[in-house]
Each structure stands twice: as C-alpha cells, then as structure tokens.
Design a protein around this motif. Structure first.
Motif, mmCIF file in Angstrom:
data_model
loop_
_atom_site.group_PDB
_atom_site.id
_atom_site.type_symbol
_atom_site.label_atom_id
_atom_site.label_comp_id
_atom_site.label_asym_id
_atom_site.label_seq_id
_atom_site.Cartn_x
_atom_site.Cartn_y
_atom_site.Cartn_z
ATOM 1 N N GLU A 176 -4.559 -13.768 -5.484
ATOM 2 C CA GLU A 176 -4.530 -12.306 -5.311
ATOM 3 C C GLU A 176 -3.095 -11.769 -5.307
ATOM 4 O O GLU A 176 -2.825 -10.701 -5.875
ATOM 5 N N ILE A 177 -2.189 -12.519 -4.705
ATOM 6 C CA ILE A 177 -0.785 -12.080 -4.686
ATOM 7 C C ILE A 177 -0.206 -12.090 -6.097
ATOM 8 O O ILE A 177 0.512 -11.161 -6.502
ATOM 9 N N ASN A 178 -0.525 -13.128 -6.874
ATOM 10 C CA ASN A 178 -0.019 -13.202 -8.247
ATOM 11 C C ASN A 178 -0.562 -12.065 -9.106
ATOM 12 O O ASN A 178 0.170 -11.475 -9.918
ATOM 13 N N THR A 179 -1.850 -11.764 -8.940
ATOM 14 C CA THR A 179 -2.444 -10.673 -9.712
ATOM 15 C C THR A 179 -1.814 -9.342 -9.331
ATOM 16 O O THR A 179 -1.551 -8.493 -10.202
ATOM 17 N N THR A 180 -1.560 -9.159 -8.056
ATOM 18 C CA THR A 180 -0.893 -7.935 -7.601
ATOM 19 C C THR A 180 0.480 -7.803 -8.247
ATOM 20 O O THR A 180 0.872 -6.723 -8.701
ATOM 21 N N GLU A 215 -7.601 -6.308 -5.269
ATOM 22 C CA GLU A 215 -6.725 -7.418 -4.902
ATOM 23 C C GLU A 215 -6.274 -7.281 -3.446
ATOM 24 O O GLU A 215 -6.243 -8.271 -2.702
ATOM 25 N N LYS A 216 -5.943 -6.055 -3.037
ATOM 26 C CA LYS A 216 -5.521 -5.834 -1.648
ATOM 27 C C LYS A 216 -6.654 -6.141 -0.682
ATOM 28 O O LYS A 216 -6.448 -6.779 0.363
ATOM 29 N N LEU A 217 -7.858 -5.703 -1.029
ATOM 30 C CA LEU A 217 -9.007 -5.932 -0.157
ATOM 31 C C LEU A 217 -9.319 -7.426 -0.046
ATOM 32 O O LEU A 217 -9.565 -7.937 1.059
ATOM 33 N N ARG A 218 -9.314 -8.121 -1.195
ATOM 34 C CA ARG A 218 -9.609 -9.549 -1.153
ATOM 35 C C ARG A 218 -8.542 -10.321 -0.379
ATOM 36 O O ARG A 218 -8.852 -11.263 0.360
ATOM 37 N N LEU A 219 -7.269 -9.928 -0.548
ATOM 38 C CA LEU A 219 -6.199 -10.605 0.187
ATOM 39 C C LEU A 219 -6.361 -10.392 1.686
ATOM 40 O O LEU A 219 -6.177 -11.334 2.484
ATOM 41 N N GLN A 220 -6.712 -9.182 2.096
ATOM 42 C CA GLN A 220 -6.966 -8.921 3.516
ATOM 43 C C GLN A 220 -8.087 -9.812 4.036
ATOM 44 O O GLN A 220 -7.984 -10.394 5.123
ATOM 45 N N ASN A 221 -9.148 -9.947 3.253
ATOM 46 C CA ASN A 221 -10.269 -10.794 3.656
ATOM 47 C C ASN A 221 -9.845 -12.257 3.768
ATOM 48 O O ASN A 221 -10.249 -12.970 4.700
ATOM 49 N N HIS A 222 -9.014 -12.710 2.823
ATOM 50 C CA HIS A 222 -8.535 -14.101 2.858
ATOM 51 C C HIS A 222 -7.662 -14.343 4.092
ATOM 52 O O HIS A 222 -7.737 -15.422 4.702
ATOM 53 N N LEU A 223 -6.852 -13.360 4.452
ATOM 54 C CA LEU A 223 -6.000 -13.499 5.636
ATOM 55 C C LEU A 223 -6.849 -13.630 6.897
ATOM 56 O O LEU A 223 -6.577 -14.492 7.762
ATOM 57 N N HIS A 224 -7.884 -12.805 7.003
ATOM 58 C CA HIS A 224 -8.787 -12.882 8.165
ATOM 59 C C HIS A 224 -9.519 -14.221 8.175
ATOM 60 O O HIS A 224 -9.683 -14.841 9.236
ATOM 61 N N TYR A 225 -9.973 -14.652 7.013
ATOM 62 C CA TYR A 225 -10.729 -15.899 6.920
ATOM 63 C C TYR A 225 -9.840 -17.098 7.254
ATOM 64 O O TYR A 225 -10.287 -18.069 7.876
ATOM 65 N N GLU A 271 0.827 -1.208 0.000
ATOM 66 C CA GLU A 271 0.000 0.000 0.000
ATOM 67 C C GLU A 271 0.864 1.262 0.000
ATOM 68 O O GLU A 271 0.539 2.259 -0.635
ATOM 69 N N GLN A 272 1.977 1.201 0.712
ATOM 70 C CA GLN A 272 2.892 2.343 0.744
ATOM 71 C C GLN A 272 3.464 2.623 -0.646
ATOM 72 O O GLN A 272 3.491 3.779 -1.100
ATOM 73 N N PHE A 273 3.912 1.567 -1.342
ATOM 74 C CA PHE A 273 4.458 1.750 -2.675
ATOM 75 C C PHE A 273 3.364 2.078 -3.690
ATOM 76 O O PHE A 273 3.618 2.760 -4.685
ATOM 77 N N ASP A 274 2.161 1.582 -3.447
ATOM 78 C CA ASP A 274 1.060 1.818 -4.369
ATOM 79 C C ASP A 274 0.753 3.301 -4.488
ATOM 80 O O ASP A 274 0.402 3.808 -5.559
#
Length: 292
Positions: free
Chosen positions: A257-261, A222-232, A175-178
């Motif tokens: 999600e990581i690959n797409t990012t 992608e960032k939002l979905r990855l965050q959701n996957h981490l919580h899940y 997110e910082q680099f984004d």
C-alpha cells in the motif's frame, strides 16, 4: 505478547559425583534447526531431549551443549587413545582425498575433538537418577532461554508499537498533502494549456479527462487499507506467541500500500512522506525476522 527467537539459557545439576551442565542458545530461523552436542553416554536420551526442546521452542536455529564432569572437579583424566587413533586416521584420509595440508599441530587438533579426554565418569552407565537429572537440567536451561526470549520480546513489542505509531502519523501527513495536490495538479494542467498560443479546447471534455486522470491518482483506498493493516499488525502483535510469520505477511501488505501510494503521489512533499514511511517499515521487516 511476542517472543524473540534470540536467547540463551544455562543450567547446572549435581547428581552424585557428577555435575551436568546444559547450555542452549537460539537465533532466528524459518523452522526448527536443532544441533545437539552431548557426551556419548547420553546418546540414548537424545531423541527425548530433541522432542522436548522442539516442543517448547517451536522455531529457531538452536544449539544445545551438554557436558558432564566430576562434581569436585578432581576426577583423574586420561587420553582416549583408541578414539584419537581413529580421529587421526580419518583426518589423514580426509587430507589425502581433499588434497589439503594436514594440521601442523596434531596435539592441539586431536585434544580439541569430542571425548579426546576421558575419566572414570565416561565409563559409567547412566542410571535412572542421572537420566532424570539430565532431562531436568535441559528443561531448566530451556526455561531460562524462554525467559530470555520473553524479555527480548517485550523490547521488540515496544519497538514495533513505536514504528507503527510513526507510520500512522506519517499517514496523517499524507492526508494533509492529499487535500492540496489535486488542486495543484488541476491548476498545473490548466496553466500549461493556457501557455500554448492558439490552443482551443472543449472545456467539458477537458473536465471529463481531468476527472478520469485524477481518479487514477486517487489514494483513498490505499490509505484505508494501510490503516487497516496497521490496526491488524498491532492486534496480531498482542496475540498469543508464535505470530512472527503472520506479522511478516502483514508487513508485506503494508509495503504494498505504501508503494502504491508513492507511485500515485505526483507530489514532491508527499513523496518525502512516503520515503519516511518506507524507512519505518523496513525497520519493522528487519526486526520481525526475530519474532517467534
């Protein structure tokens, strides 16, 4: 909590003049794969034992070894000649059909085979008390294995929590680099255009094209979905045992999600962060195979 599929258990029970020993070990497997080895006298009880083990352990490559010997260890032993003759005949036939050499050391080969030696214990019928002792011994061994699985599961749980936390930290770096990369991409395109002599372009059209191009590089979803996957993943991790396959599916979604990012990054430093995330995820995928 989670349970590992790796474990070992052992139990010994004395029943009259007999000592019954059960040893059981398990490794990871997609389904229940159970191998049982026991004295011939106990074969009538094999189905009950298999059903009990499968019900308690659910999944894994499981090997159960049951033995019975004299409680005092001094029972007279004799060679089981009829059985060894049958073994030798079958080995001769196998060697001939497969065109392989027969064993060089027949004595060692034959004496290592099941029930090559027999004692008066092998000839006794299994009483109700001995049958109960047999089942009790196997249950104790299975419970010891489950305890081992629980301890190993606690270690795996800490491991997964550390890896998920590390991926979350790396995601914050993304997110910082984004925030920087969009301006850098825009500045690079404009700089390249300015270096072309005599180039004249419609600035409004360029702005529209830049917006369209930058939208294709946007990784907000992608960032939002990855965050959701981490919580899940963590939520599933702390659920009832038996969630190994589910954790594997979630890890696959995290990887997507990581690959797409990474494919959208277009930024050297962000790519390094994505590689680090992939490394953490691969460690999770490797260990999740051991989860029940």
């Amino acid at each position: 909590m989670i349970l590992s599929m790796t474990g070992f258990g052992k139990a010994v029970t004395i029943c009259g003049n007999k000592q019954i020993t059960a040893e059981i070990k398990s490794l990871n497997s997609k389904q229940m794969d159970l191998l049982v080895r026991m004295p011939q006298a106990y074969r009538d009880h094999e189905l009950d034992i298999r059903n009990m083990v499968a019900e308690k352990l659910l999944r894994g490559k499981v090997e159960l070894y049951i033995s019975c010997e004299a409680a005092e260890g001094n029972a007279a032993m004799s060679i089981n000649m009829p059985l060894l003759k049958l073994y030798k005949s079958q080995i001769d036939k196998m060697a001939q059909e497969l065109e392989i050499e027969e064993p060089q050391d027949w004595y060692a080969t034959l004496l290592r085979l099941p029930d090559a030696l027999k004692s008066e214990l092998n000839d006794n019928e299994v009483s109700d008390d001995e049958a109960n002792a047999l089942m009790e011994t196997v249950v104790k061994a299975v419970n010891a294995l489950i305890e081992f699985r629980t301890q190993e599961g606690a270690r795996l749980e800490r491991f997964f929590e550390e890896k998920v936390e590390r991926i979350a930290q790396l995601l914050s770096d993304v997110e910082q680099f984004d925030a920087q990369r969009i301006e850098k991409i825009k500045a690079r395109i404009l700089s390249n255009l300015e270096q072309i002599e005599g180039m004249d372009y419609d600035k409004n059209r360029l702005e529209q094209e830049l917006i369209f191009y930058i939208e294709k590089l946007d990784i907000t979803e992608e960032k939002l979905r990855l965050q959701n996957h981490l919580h899940y993943f963590l939520e599933t991790l702390h659920a009832e045992p038996g969630q190994g396959k589910k954790l594997g599916f979630i890890a696959q979604e995290m990887g997507r999600e990581i690959n797409t990012t990474g494919s959208k990054a277009n930024h050297a430093e962000m790519q390094k962060v994505v590689v680090a995330m992939k490394d953490q995820l691969e460690q999770i995928k490797e260990q999740v195979l051991n989860v029940l």
